[in-house]
Design a protein around this motif. Structure first.
Motif, mmCIF file in Angstrom:
data_model
loop_
_atom_site.group_PDB
_atom_site.id
_atom_site.type_symbol
_atom_site.label_atom_id
_atom_site.label_comp_id
_atom_site.label_asym_id
_atom_site.label_seq_id
_atom_site.Cartn_x
_atom_site.Cartn_y
_atom_site.Cartn_z
ATOM 1 N N LYS A 73 -9.902 -11.378 6.086
ATOM 2 C CA LYS A 73 -8.641 -11.484 5.579
ATOM 3 C C LYS A 73 -8.280 -10.133 5.411
ATOM 4 O O LYS A 73 -8.906 -9.514 4.276
ATOM 5 N N ALA A 74 -7.171 -9.725 5.661
ATOM 6 C CA ALA A 74 -6.355 -8.410 5.313
ATOM 7 C C ALA A 74 -6.093 -8.460 3.883
ATOM 8 O O ALA A 74 -5.608 -9.198 3.113
ATOM 9 N N LEU B 100 -9.715 -2.541 3.201
ATOM 10 C CA LEU B 100 -8.371 -2.979 3.736
ATOM 11 C C LEU B 100 -8.701 -4.411 4.319
ATOM 12 O O LEU B 100 -7.556 -5.143 4.712
ATOM 13 N N ASP C 238 0.967 -1.252 0.207
ATOM 14 C CA ASP C 238 0.043 0.099 0.000
ATOM 15 C C ASP C 238 0.903 1.279 -0.063
ATOM 16 O O ASP C 238 0.306 2.322 -0.185
ATOM 17 N N PHE D 189 -3.876 -5.953 2.443
ATOM 18 C CA PHE D 189 -2.243 -5.841 2.025
ATOM 19 C C PHE D 189 -1.531 -6.682 3.217
ATOM 20 O O PHE D 189 -2.023 -6.852 4.408
ATOM 21 N N PRO D 190 -0.517 -7.352 2.810
ATOM 22 C CA PRO D 190 0.333 -8.136 3.678
ATOM 23 C C PRO D 190 1.012 -7.182 4.961
ATOM 24 O O PRO D 190 0.649 -7.806 5.984
ATOM 25 N N CYS D 191 1.410 -6.079 4.651
ATOM 26 C CA CYS D 191 1.683 -5.253 5.816
ATOM 27 C C CYS D 191 0.809 -4.377 6.353
ATOM 28 O O CYS D 191 -0.285 -4.434 5.700
ATOM 29 N N GLU D 192 1.028 -3.367 7.225
ATOM 30 C CA GLU D 192 -0.019 -2.371 7.647
ATOM 31 C C GLU D 192 -0.389 -1.406 6.323
ATOM 32 O O GLU D 192 0.786 -1.248 5.506
ATOM 33 N N PRO D 193 -1.632 -1.064 6.174
ATOM 34 C CA PRO D 193 -1.850 -0.341 5.059
ATOM 35 C C PRO D 193 -1.252 1.275 5.343
ATOM 36 O O PRO D 193 -0.703 1.513 6.563
ATOM 37 N N GLU E 29 -7.017 -1.138 13.806
ATOM 38 C CA GLU E 29 -5.526 -1.413 13.592
ATOM 39 C C GLU E 29 -5.358 -3.041 14.066
ATOM 40 O O GLU E 29 -4.614 -3.581 13.655
ATOM 41 N N ARG F 88 1.820 -12.862 17.388
ATOM 42 C CA ARG F 88 0.497 -12.457 17.543
ATOM 43 C C ARG F 88 -0.168 -13.705 18.400
ATOM 44 O O ARG F 88 -0.845 -13.473 19.266
ATOM 45 N N SER G 262 2.118 -9.047 10.858
ATOM 46 C CA SER G 262 0.848 -8.491 10.679
ATOM 47 C C SER G 262 0.057 -9.719 10.110
ATOM 48 O O SER G 262 0.825 -10.756 9.884
ATOM 49 N N LEU H 7 -7.166 -5.591 12.261
ATOM 50 C CA LEU H 7 -6.443 -5.572 10.792
ATOM 51 C C LEU H 7 -5.171 -6.621 11.139
ATOM 52 O O LEU H 7 -5.085 -7.759 10.265
ATOM 53 N N ALA H 8 -4.571 -6.639 12.280
ATOM 54 C CA ALA H 8 -3.331 -7.204 12.473
ATOM 55 C C ALA H 8 -3.734 -9.044 13.052
ATOM 56 O O ALA H 8 -3.077 -9.810 12.579
ATOM 57 N N PHE H 9 -4.931 -9.282 12.987
ATOM 58 C CA PHE H 9 -5.249 -10.514 13.139
ATOM 59 C C PHE H 9 -6.362 -11.036 12.184
ATOM 60 O O PHE H 9 -6.678 -12.224 12.104
ATOM 61 N N ALA H 10 -6.666 -10.131 11.215
ATOM 62 C CA ALA H 10 -7.484 -10.592 10.089
ATOM 63 C C ALA H 10 -6.692 -11.464 9.208
ATOM 64 O O ALA H 10 -6.161 -11.177 8.051
ATOM 65 N N ASP H 11 -6.442 -12.922 9.284
ATOM 66 C CA ASP H 11 -5.485 -13.671 8.697
ATOM 67 C C ASP H 11 -6.277 -14.586 8.154
ATOM 68 O O ASP H 11 -5.673 -15.570 7.064
#
Lengths: 427, 427, 427
Positions: free
Chosen positions: C354-355, C422, A55, C357-361, C384, A259, A297, C387-391
């Motif tokens: 599921k997020a 996101l 992003d 973007f692989p990293c933080e947006p 935030e 995590r 992440s 999103l870090a747990f949306a795997d």
């Protein structure tokens, strides 16, 4: 001899301290060049401004030559030469006479810490600013001021440092630190100098098991750019990773788990902390910071744990001029180095060993066991206990847990049992 | 009638007590011949000296006919005829006049237990020695002594006893005890006599579910030799095993779990101890001894639990002449027999039953349930609760846990539900 | 506006109260016809007497027109017109002059509740009987009485109501209540009226995710008949189910988990109770009642949880005339409706997001994040953390647990993250 390493690391930090680093620019390059002098195989490479990374994209490169604030009488009230924290990182160039009120809206200080210069950056919103001690700010009077920043924001690149040390296995251990902070000690020269010393140790480790990926990159954007170019291979290969940050102060050790908290990185760090630094503190993953935000992440999801002394943001001196070379100590850098080295050494032998003989071996043939059945207590040696759990399914950390022996005792027993051909390594 | 069994077991122990057993030799043979009289299908077989067994080999066979220490005046100070503990097991032959100091270096006694003769063996280091009460040792004076041991160490064999009782299933339960100790009561005639009584019970059990492998073997070397010849089949078939040792004294029950502690053997033993001997003690696997060291070694890894009263090594009388026929009791042998029998009886019915009807059956058709909805509490019977958990995935021990009813109540309900065709056994 | 629903539900209960319901007969039909008026798509269908259902069969249909007890002077001591609880449900017809003693053996009353008429049924044993207040019973004198019950037990049918609301997914949520009790309020008009209101809500839910199976059936025999005709499809599709019973009184909420307690139904109910009704009570599955006995039997094994206020059988008024329209309250029906609605609303969005973007947006591009690194605490927003747990592996209930945020906060964040592209839903 090992105490020498603490002093060495401190010396490197002292050399690197004056350099004005940011997420891009010559300060990063100078720092990596210095490190390459210590680690000749370090690969330094440039990623051009505008390069996409998920992003994000690589920003313009920022460089600064000089900056000051002058009053009507030509007195330099603030000078970048004295402390590179004085200028907000990524400040636009300016050369202008302005009223105090306008100046004041571009000043940053900390009323609670009247002597400290804060560290401020504004990478993604164009602005300019100065950071000064609150005490000094209070003395500024109405009137005109000459504000001068000789900086530029141009197409350039982001600079990364990467060292890959090949091992017997393609499975990797990640060691990461960041090199984008200006003149501060704990946050962040402690991480890079410990990382350099570990890299030197690992470079000379005979018959290295793991492949090591050792990174010196700008925080956040550097990690995102690096991951965007290496994600697949890192996801396939990384067995454990450690982010080293704020690791030179005198506080107890602390860590931030992954995590879900069940990776090999978590298991090894907790085991070593329990044994060598039992007063350690565990922070919730919900309080993660720095590049663990990227490495852990949801989709990247690498098994990376932060190892710290004071957690960033939890100490008064954090992100101010008080986080200086006095705030870090040679002996504390040494302790941090020793602890992470213990983690790595444990990983190197943390195999799933398997006993050679189905039953107990005949120890006395090997001079290992009293042959007369006189001991009523029959207290067992560590190697006997270890052998009883060497089923090829449990790794050494598991076994250490089950047999209630320290990992160092277990490692000694593994050596003995390997020498006597009583256990074998997998494959 | 069941109390009779305790007296019978005690009688067998009294008959076997005088025999001088060791890991090989005629004492073992005599003992197994006596047992074969009680268990006609017992298979007794010989494994020649020199036979390899994993890291071990079968030693020379040891036999002894007589032994004494005579003083200068021809007084027999110590005579094997009086107590076979007087001679160190596997002593070489000797016939020599020696000075007191040399004799003294071959004597074993226990200062803390001045009246006790210790039990000592030296199977794998050639030596000779005498064991005496410390009180007597203190009265020996300087002078010459005639030491005489009429023993031999020759090519021969190791003798094992094995009884296989076939069941409906080829899956096996192991019951093991050892028959290599000279004149001692708890350690170890208690294990073999309880094992014999259980074997008699199991021989007559109608429609036996499991196949039972019942062993009477010398400790350590016997177990290793036996495993070396039966490992594959035992690993494939053994669902649970019990090592019976030190099971005739008056102490509370105790057990040593398997390595990881989650096998069927662990579950059944803990369940039965909880219900019938709640003051039991659990020892760590790290304190294992006897043949659990072989049965539970990392690669053999059989689900074998030790069932004991006093754990070997934890009582004063252990491995001395004080562990005699007074130290064990008929009623305690009876209690131990009863408890292991409970374990076996539970295993026999510990199936994964499955309800016949998807919903609740119409109990009133079977006279099983009040048909008028008057009971506000609606307290449920054990059979109703059991039926609600009879999903074909849970065994009876699981269900007993979930419905908070004793295994004996559950067994009663299983009988009722089978009779009414409301559950069925697997297959 | 939502308070309106409580009043509506109470109004429906008041309308339905006078009807004499049993497990079969015209009372059930009238009740379902009333409900169909509120839920036009309700399917009402008949299952003939004698139809087999597992171990059961549909009984004869019972209908009653009038019933009374008259004394010698022609005084009506008890009249079905006044309260339909006066007649034992499924009473045979009778028209006879009998002595007091015979009459007395057919009377039911509760000495501890002298003013209450008990509710009694005798579905499967042919008999007749009257239920009266114990106070009144004591006043009956010796003498002759005319007992008259104009009922019939004939071939007929069992009547069921079923509403299927199709969703995007074929996976189903079950909502079940029973409509076989005569004039009582909590047990059981509370369950059906809350179920009707939920069905109305779900009917209008835009872009419904789940398919809902909403049942209004006679207790026990109705559930067994229904399961016998729908078991396979329900086992394949049901993700969670709720049995609504005794849900209109003023007591705290309570629930009965499933057999092993780990289903989605258990997770969602406990989560919502924790957040919205933390004083709730958990009963053991061993105390289950009503149709959870069928839905959760070993072989049916559907993920169905009972949601209640007072558990049936635990309150004095249970199964008596005291469980009347005063015992239930509009506002309590409202609270129960709100809570079950929360469960359903959570299930509707309980996806494994599921997020993107692989990293933080880069949050600041979206106006979502302070861009100047000034906040030392770096407190993180719910989005935030989420999103870090949306795997893609964790559902929203899991994530809510991990990030220690309420499900309503999580749902808000999901909306924001979906809007900003996101995260994405599975498939």
């Amino acid at each position: 001899m090992t105490e020498e390493i603490g002093k060495q690391m401190y010396g490197w930090a002292a050399d690197l301290f004056p350099i004005c680093r940011s997420i891009t620019g010559n300060g990063v390059r100078q720092t990596l060049t210095y490190i390459k002098n210590l680690l000749p195989n370090l690969k330094i490479y440039e990623v051009p401004s505008g390069t996409k990374a998920f992003d994000w994209e690589v920003p313009l490169e920022w460089n600064i030559r000089s900056a000051f604030i002058e009053d009507e009488n030509g007195n330099k009230m603030v000078d970048f030469k004295n402390n590179n924290l004085h200028v907000v990182s990524y400040s636009e160039p300016i050369d202008k006479i302005i009223e105090f009120d306008e100046l004041n809206s571009h000043l940053h200080s900390i009323p609670e810490l009247p002597h400290a210069i804060p560290y401020i950056a504004s990478y993604y919103k164009r602005t300019w600013g100065f950071c000064i001690a609150d005490q000094q700010r209070k003395q500024l009077k109405q009137g005109k001021y000459h504000v001068f920043i000789d900086s530029d924001l141009k197409e350039g690149s982001l600079t990364c440092g990467e060292l890959i040390l090949k091992g017997r296995e393609s499975k990797e251990i990640l060691l990461s630190s960041y090199i984008c902070h200006p003149s501060m000690g704990n946050n962040e020269l402690s991480g890079p100098v410990v990382n350099v010393a570990l890299a030197q140790f690992l470079s000379t480790l005979p018959n290295r098991r793991y492949t090591y990926r050792i990174l010196f990159i700008p925080e956040t954007i550097g990690a995102i750019v690096y991951l965007s170019q290496n994600l697949q291979v890192m996801k396939e290969r990384t067995e454990a990773g450690f982010l080293l940050t704020c690791i030179g102060d005198s506080n107890n050790f602390s860590h931030i788990p992954t995590r879900l908290g069940h990776t090999l990185a978590d298991r090894v760090v907790v085991k070593i902390l329990e044994e060598y630094a039992p007063n350690y503190q565990t922070y919730s993953f919900l309080l993660r910071g720095s590049d663990q935000r990227q490495f852990c992440s949801a989709i990247v999801d690498l098994p990376v744990v932060s190892i710290m002394r004071s957690k960033p943001g939890t100490y008064l001196e954090y992100h101010t001029s008080l986080d200086n070379l006095e705030f870090i100590k040679a002996e504390e850098l040494q302790k941090s180095y020793d602890l992470v080295k213990k983690c790595v050494e444990l990983l190197e032998v943390n195999l799933k060993y398997k006993a050679v003989f189905p039953c107990e071996p005949k120890y006395d043939k090997r001079g290992l066991y009293p042959h007369v059945s006189e001991d009523k207590k029959a207290r067992k040696t560590t190697y006997e206990q270890l052998l009883a759990f060497a089923d090829g399914n449990l790794d050494l950390i598991d076994i250490s847990h089950y047999i209630k022996k320290s990992t160092s005792e277990c490692i000694e027993s593994v050596k003995l049992l390997l020498k006597e051909n009583l256990i074998r390594s997998p494959q």
